[in-house]
Design a protein around this motif. Structure first.
Motif, short mmCIF file in Angstrom:
data_model
loop_
_atom_site.label_atom_id
_atom_site.label_comp_id
_atom_site.label_asym_id
_atom_site.label_seq_id
_atom_site.Cartn_x
_atom_site.Cartn_y
_atom_site.Cartn_z
N GLY A 118 32.81 51.52 87.52
CA GLY A 118 34.20 51.61 87.10
C GLY A 118 35.18 50.95 88.04
N PHE A 119 35.04 51.19 89.36
CA PHE A 119 36.04 50.64 90.29
C PHE A 119 35.46 50.29 91.66
N PHE A 120 34.14 50.30 91.79
CA PHE A 120 33.44 49.88 93.01
C PHE A 120 33.63 50.82 94.19
N GLY A 121 34.65 51.65 94.15
CA GLY A 121 34.87 52.57 95.26
C GLY A 121 36.23 52.40 95.89
N LEU A 122 36.53 53.26 96.85
CA LEU A 122 37.80 53.16 97.57
C LEU A 122 37.84 51.89 98.41
N ALA A 123 39.05 51.41 98.68
CA ALA A 123 39.21 50.31 99.64
C ALA A 123 38.72 50.78 101.01
N GLN A 124 38.01 49.93 101.70
CA GLN A 124 37.42 50.32 102.98
C GLN A 124 38.46 50.79 104.01
N PRO A 125 39.60 50.12 104.14
CA PRO A 125 40.59 50.64 105.09
C PRO A 125 41.06 52.04 104.73
N LEU A 126 41.23 52.32 103.41
CA LEU A 126 41.62 53.65 102.98
C LEU A 126 40.53 54.67 103.29
N ALA A 127 39.28 54.30 103.03
CA ALA A 127 38.17 55.21 103.31
C ALA A 127 38.12 55.55 104.80
N GLU A 128 38.35 54.56 105.63
CA GLU A 128 38.33 54.82 107.08
C GLU A 128 39.50 55.71 107.49
N LEU A 129 40.66 55.50 106.89
CA LEU A 129 41.81 56.35 107.16
C LEU A 129 41.50 57.81 106.83
N ILE A 130 40.91 58.05 105.67
CA ILE A 130 40.59 59.41 105.26
C ILE A 130 39.52 60.01 106.17
N ARG A 131 38.56 59.20 106.57
CA ARG A 131 37.53 59.70 107.49
C ARG A 131 38.15 60.18 108.79
N LEU A 132 39.08 59.39 109.33
CA LEU A 132 39.73 59.77 110.58
C LEU A 132 40.56 61.03 110.40
N MET A 133 41.28 61.13 109.29
CA MET A 133 42.15 62.29 109.08
C MET A 133 41.35 63.58 108.90
N LEU A 134 40.33 63.54 108.05
CA LEU A 134 39.59 64.76 107.74
C LEU A 134 38.71 65.21 108.90
N SER A 135 38.35 64.29 109.76
CA SER A 135 37.51 64.66 110.91
C SER A 135 38.34 65.01 112.15
N ASP A 136 39.67 64.82 112.06
CA ASP A 136 40.54 65.13 113.20
C ASP A 136 40.62 66.65 113.38
N PRO A 137 40.44 67.17 114.58
CA PRO A 137 40.47 68.63 114.79
C PRO A 137 41.83 69.26 114.49
#
Length: 467
Positions: A336-355
């Motif tokens: 359908g859409f190949f997935g999230l944009a890689q920069p956005l995915a990295e942003l979310i990874r950093l945010m959700l893993s931040d203590p």
């Protein structure tokens, strides 16, 4: 309008409001009613046709929901121009600009989160993303490139009663609505599938179903959600393939589905091979019962996002498949859409893993509860359904008010709220109620002033019931 009904309402089977709506619809299609044409006031047309004002008002509401008519406060009801896909975005921007220009104007259409520090965290994480390797900005994303984020999301969701969960069960989407669409694409079969929804439910269920060319049937509900016997009857009559529910936070009624009811729904779903799609996007507090994915691991699909806990601006959501269905769900997303944009995915990874992020979520929840407290203080003596950890309230209107008239009066007073009609199917039943969302973008005193304006309206209904 005289050329539409030379004498009286055309005779046809079915409810009269449908006859009124169909006649106006046909006149618009034929060009008899041109764009911008003003329709008669509700009472005038009702008198002319010899029917009740409520019948005409319901027809007008249906056509307004369809985008064929537009209601303008203080001016009347008009034939609307053809709908543009950009209109919703334009309207959103206009609301934002209007609130900036007029601090007394408060939109309570949808929950808006206060900034308790998440904006600073986003900026910090964006700065880190900007310094990442160039490949992050130049390459197509691959399945493996999302694996670190899927691990983080699985850990983020691990506190929920979802049953056994692995990163392979999670698909990353562009918000909860996209997660819903991808889920429907995965589970629906046959040219004309059928989806069941509660008779009052999130409008996004219907919109996603329309994209799949699916029929939507409304199932009767009570204060605990969808009724098992009603779902059973719908399954037998319509061969329902999926049922959409919001057990933790029912939107719009703010009710909660207890464990006993959930188990009954699972029993019906298993007897009729119905997939259960659980929308968990409005919950900002702790869960109170196991999810449908935990209760029915072979057919429970879970939809979540960060829109009500951190920010809706990033448009990031999660679809969680039942055990063994992760590859099917991931295939639908990739096609359908190949997935999230890689920069956005990295942003979310950093945010959700931040203590710091769990503490920010707690602060958002507490701040939103401040707005709930103000709402209850102002409107609590009316028939109000609320919870300190739900970002909206459900107000059943007192005698003398109708939902359509009350929302118009509220808008005239500078407060925009949603009528119960917006959560019912076009030909479904809607109670005399409104949903009021919390707006953390405006100062608490401004919000309180808006609540007091609503209270003044509730205390002073019109002498004659307006429709």
């Amino acid at each position: 309008m005289d050329t539409i009904w030379p004498e009286a309402l055309p005779t046809q089977s079915g409810p009269k409001y449908k006859a009124v709506a169909n006649t106006i619809r046909q006149a618009i299609d034929a060009g008899t009613l041109a764009v911008g044409a003003k329709l008669p006031p509700v009472r005038d047309l009702a008198f002319r046709l010899g029917i009740t004002p409520g019948t005409v008002a319901r027809a007008y509401t249906i056509l307004t929901d369809e985008g064929l008519l537009s209601a303008e406060v203080g001016r009347g009801t008009f034939v609307a121009p053809p709908k543009s896909p950009l209109l919703d975005d334009v309207w959103s921007r206009q609301l934002h600009l209007l609130e900036q220009a007029d601090p007394d104007h408060v939109s309570l259409f949808s929950p808006r989160l206060a900034d308790v520090g998440q904006v600073a965290l986003m900026r910090e994480c964006l700065s880190k993303v900007a310094q990442a390797d160039a490949a992050l900005f130049l390459n197509y994303p691959t399945r493996d490139s999302y694996l670190p984020l899927r691990h983080v999301v699985a850990d983020w969701l691990s506190t929920l009663p979802l049953g056994p969960l692995t990163p392979e069960d999670v698909v990353l989407t562009h918000g909860g609505q996209n997660a819903l669409c991808v889920t429907f694409q995965t589970i629906l079969k046959s040219p004309k599938p059928t989806i069941a929804v509660e008779e009052l439910s999130y409008a996004g269920f219907r919109r996603a179903a329309e994209l799949m060319r699916a029929e939507v049937v409304a199932v009767e509900m009570d204060g605990h959600g969808v009724l098992p016997d009603a779902l059973e009857a719908a399954a037998r009559q319509h061969r329902v393939q999926a049922v959409c529910v919001s057990p933790e936070v029912q939107n719009p009624t703010a009710s909660h589905m207890p464990l006993s009811r959930r188990k009954q729904i699972v029993d019906v779903a298993r007897r009729h091979d119905i997939q259960i799609v659980e929308d968990d996007c409005y919950r900002i507090g702790e869960t109170r019962a196991p999810s449908f994915r935990a209760l029915a691991p072979e057919r429970g699909w879970h939809i979540a996002s960060i829109s009500k806990t951190l920010t809706p601006a990033l448009r990031v959501g999660f679809a969680v498949a039942p055990e063994g269905r992760g590859p099917d769900l991931r295939r639908a997303a990739e096609y359908g859409f190949f997935g999230l944009a890689q920069p956005l995915a990295e942003l979310i990874r950093l945010m959700l893993s931040d203590p710091r992020t769990p503490d920010l979520v707690t602060k958002v929840r507490r701040r939103m509860s401040d707005y709930i407290r103000v709402t209850v203080n102002a409107l609590g003596r009316f028939d109000l359904v609320w919870d300190a950890e739900i970002p909206f309230v459900w107000l059943k209107l007192p005698s003398g008010w109708r939902a359509a008239a009350f929302t118009r009066a509220a808008e005239k007073a500078g407060v925009q709220i949603r009528s119960a009609d917006e959560f019912a199917l076009r030909d479904g039943r809607a109670p005399n109620a409104v949903r009021i969302a919390m707006n953390g973008h405006v100062p608490l005193d401004t919000f309180e002033a808006a609540m007091l304006r609503l209270r003044a309206l509730l205390d002073n209904p019109p002498e004659q019931i307006s429709v």
